[in-house]
Motif scaffolding. Structure first.
Motif, PDB file in Angstrom:
ATOM      1  N   ALA A 133      49.713  19.774  65.835  1.00  0.00           N
ATOM      2  CA  ALA A 133      50.738  20.817  65.757  1.00  0.00           C
ATOM      3  C   ALA A 133      50.725  21.561  64.430  1.00  0.00           C
ATOM      4  N   TRP A 134      49.876  21.136  63.476  1.00  0.00           N
ATOM      5  CA  TRP A 134      49.794  21.891  62.224  1.00  0.00           C
ATOM      6  C   TRP A 134      49.417  23.348  62.514  1.00  0.00           C
ATOM      7  N   SER A 135      48.498  23.546  63.460  1.00  0.00           N
ATOM      8  CA  SER A 135      48.076  24.917  63.767  1.00  0.00           C
ATOM      9  C   SER A 135      49.182  25.697  64.460  1.00  0.00           C
ATOM     10  N   LEU A 136      50.051  24.995  65.192  1.00  0.00           N
ATOM     11  CA  LEU A 136      51.197  25.661  65.805  1.00  0.00           C
ATOM     12  C   LEU A 136      52.177  26.117  64.729  1.00  0.00           C
ATOM     13  N   CYS A 137      52.306  25.332  63.663  1.00  0.00           N
ATOM     14  CA  CYS A 137      53.140  25.750  62.528  1.00  0.00           C
ATOM     15  C   CYS A 137      52.606  27.051  61.930  1.00  0.00           C
ATOM     16  N   VAL A 138      51.286  27.149  61.814  1.00  0.00           N
ATOM     17  CA  VAL A 138      50.674  28.362  61.274  1.00  0.00           C
ATOM     18  C   VAL A 138      50.918  29.538  62.210  1.00  0.00           C
ATOM     19  N   GLU A 139      50.781  29.297  63.527  1.00  0.00           N
ATOM     20  CA  GLU A 139      51.046  30.353  64.510  1.00  0.00           C
ATOM     21  C   GLU A 139      52.470  30.876  64.366  1.00  0.00           C
ATOM     22  N   VAL A 140      53.433  29.978  64.237  1.00  0.00           N
ATOM     23  CA  VAL A 140      54.837  30.383  64.119  1.00  0.00           C
ATOM     24  C   VAL A 140      55.039  31.218  62.864  1.00  0.00           C
ATOM     25  N   ALA A 141      54.410  30.838  61.769  1.00  0.00           N
ATOM     26  CA  ALA A 141      54.521  31.628  60.542  1.00  0.00           C
ATOM     27  C   ALA A 141      53.968  33.034  60.763  1.00  0.00           C
ATOM     28  N   PHE A 142      52.864  33.145  61.499  1.00  0.00           N
ATOM     29  CA  PHE A 142      52.295  34.465  61.789  1.00  0.00           C
ATOM     30  C   PHE A 142      53.226  35.267  62.687  1.00  0.00           C
ATOM     31  N   TYR A 143      53.834  34.626  63.677  1.00  0.00           N
ATOM     32  CA  TYR A 143      54.798  35.332  64.538  1.00  0.00           C
ATOM     33  C   TYR A 143      55.890  35.990  63.698  1.00  0.00           C
ATOM     34  N   TRP A 151      48.607  26.308  55.122  1.00  0.00           N
ATOM     35  CA  TRP A 151      49.596  27.367  55.270  1.00  0.00           C
ATOM     36  C   TRP A 151      48.954  28.637  55.824  1.00  0.00           C
ATOM     37  N   LEU A 152      49.788  29.547  56.273  1.00  0.00           N
ATOM     38  CA  LEU A 152      49.320  30.781  56.884  1.00  0.00           C
ATOM     39  C   LEU A 152      48.327  31.573  56.033  1.00  0.00           C
ATOM     40  N   PRO A 153      48.521  31.728  54.713  1.00  0.00           N
ATOM     41  CA  PRO A 153      47.592  32.569  53.952  1.00  0.00           C
ATOM     42  C   PRO A 153      46.131  32.162  54.117  1.00  0.00           C
ATOM     43  N   GLY A 154      45.868  30.872  54.282  1.00  0.00           N
ATOM     44  CA  GLY A 154      44.496  30.415  54.402  1.00  0.00           C
ATOM     45  C   GLY A 154      43.815  30.788  55.698  1.00  0.00           C
ATOM     46  N   PHE A 155      44.585  31.304  56.665  1.00  0.00           N
ATOM     47  CA  PHE A 155      44.015  31.653  57.963  1.00  0.00           C
ATOM     48  C   PHE A 155      44.293  33.104  58.344  1.00  0.00           C
TER      49      PHE A 155
END
Length: 405
Positions: free
Chosen positions: A141-151, A202-206
């Protein structure tokens, strides 16, 4: 539906979702069985985590495209932030909360945090913002956390990028954001400015992966609008119309990513610290793989070719539709498989454990999609109805009254 419609359908992209979910299952089975560290094809199994890049590029393409349509063509209107966020929340949170509840209740934590902290962080998808908040069945779910930040940042990011429409400034700003994203983890790795074990997720890295999808969306809109596209966009479209070239190239890039230049693989990464250059190269190679896979299905013709016809078949579409459930449930199912088969950590056959995990996860994912995800995606809040006043029989009150501005 028109290719310039904000809600245009790209049937082949469901196949990319299915591929991404299958890759994620494969790499986690590789870690569990130890086959991502030793044995035949160990590096290939380890690098199946590039499936995350597929998801992020798809997200950037699909969510940014409605903004690009409005900016370039003037058709429709920019999505309302409240409506957009409600749709995103209904799409991901209920299904995730169900999986989280099952795992939090039935499976043990992997860290030393309190139960309250464990539950709070996982239910709010904030576990990546601290160290050691991990729970069995939920580490993906770490990647889901990143997705939510992008949303959350997309509405503002889209307004900034498209401030003057989809012109050269938009491409420049997308490039700036992508470069910043690609440099984030190498910068942390080289300087130690922040703990890379935390901030590296975190989101910045992706951002470069998401921005790649956004750039594909802008390219697709410009190519299908009435505007005259730039020559380089036409050449990109020619490449997109040769899917075999794109996909063979993606396999070749994947082969390069399995080499040591992309850094250590899953288990060895615990002992071998990746170099700054390998961190950067791995990020860019995964980005290129994802773009080459998505490109023909986003910019190519949607109604021609045997490959596209195969990807549009019902079984493939169904796997794409349930891919979110596969992503959510596969680690819980994997835990059940290794317990029932009494397979200790870092042992067992990758092929057998993968087949069992994937085969059992798909029905669970279908149930989640059929009875939870799909009903909620089609749900709309009922408008509040205001009762109309009854018509009066009094002739004086029945006369119209002009309201002041």
């Amino acid at each position: 539906m028109s290719d310039t419609s904000p809600r245009a359908w790209f049937p082949g992209l469901n196949a990319v979702r299915a591929l991404g979910a299958t890759c994620v299952v494969g790499t986690h089975v590789g870690f569990q069985t130890g086959r991502s560290a030793y044995g035949p094809f160990s590096a290939s199994i380890a690098r199946l985590d590039c499936g995350v890049a597929l998801f992020f590029v798809l997200t950037g393409f699909l969510l940014f495209r409605p903004y690009a349509v409005v900016a370039v063509t003037g058709q429709g209107r920019t999505p309302r932030v409240g409506t957009y966020l409600r749709h995103r929340a209904l799409r991901i949170l209920p299904a995730y909360w169900l999986v989280a509840a099952v795992c939090l209740l039935l499976l043990p934590p992997l860290g030393n945090n309190s139960v309250a902290s464990d539950v709070l962080h996982h239910l709010t998808l904030t576990q990546i913002y601290d160290l050691g908040i991990q729970h069995t069945g939920l580490t993906q779910a770490w990647s889901l956390c990143v997705e939510v930040a992008f949303y959350l940042v997309l509405p503002l990011l889209a307004r900034v990028v498209l401030v003057r429409g989809g012109n050269r400034l938009a491409w420049f700003l997308l490039a700036v954001v992508a470069l910043a994203g690609a440099a984030w983890n190498p910068y942390l790795n080289a300087t130690g400015a922040l703990d890379v074990r935390i901030a590296g997720q975190w989101l910045p890295g992706f951002l470069d992966w998401f921005v790649a999808g956004m750039a594909l969306a802008l390219a697709q809109v410009r190519l299908t609008s009435d505007l005259t596209p730039a020559p380089w966009l036409l050449r990109l479209q020619e490449l997109a119309r040769t899917p075999a070239t794109c996909w063979v190239s993606a396999v070749a890039v994947f082969a390069i990513a399995t080499s040591p230049i992309a850094g250590p693989t899953t288990i060895r990464a615990v002992l071998d610290v990746p170099t700054t250059s390998s961190v950067l190269l791995k990020n860019l190679l995964y980005l290129l793989i994802a773009v080459l896979v998505v490109l023909p299905l986003a910019l190519g013709r949607q109604d021609e070719g045997r490959a596209r016809a195969l990807l549009a078949t019902r079984p493939v579409q169904l796997l794409g539709e349930v891919s979110y459930g596969i992503f959510l449930w596969h680690l819980a199912v994997l835990e059940a498989v290794v317990r029932l088969t009494r397979t200790p950590l870092f042992t067992g056959s990758w092929l057998v454990v993968f087949a069992l995990t994937w085969g059992l996860t798909v029905p669970v994912a279908w149930l989640s999609y059929r009875y939870l995800e799909r009903p909620l995606m089609s749900w709309r809040p009922r408008p509040v109805s205001v009762p109309r006043p009854r018509a009066s029989t009094d002739q004086t009150s029945a006369s119209p009254v002009r309201q002041s501005a």
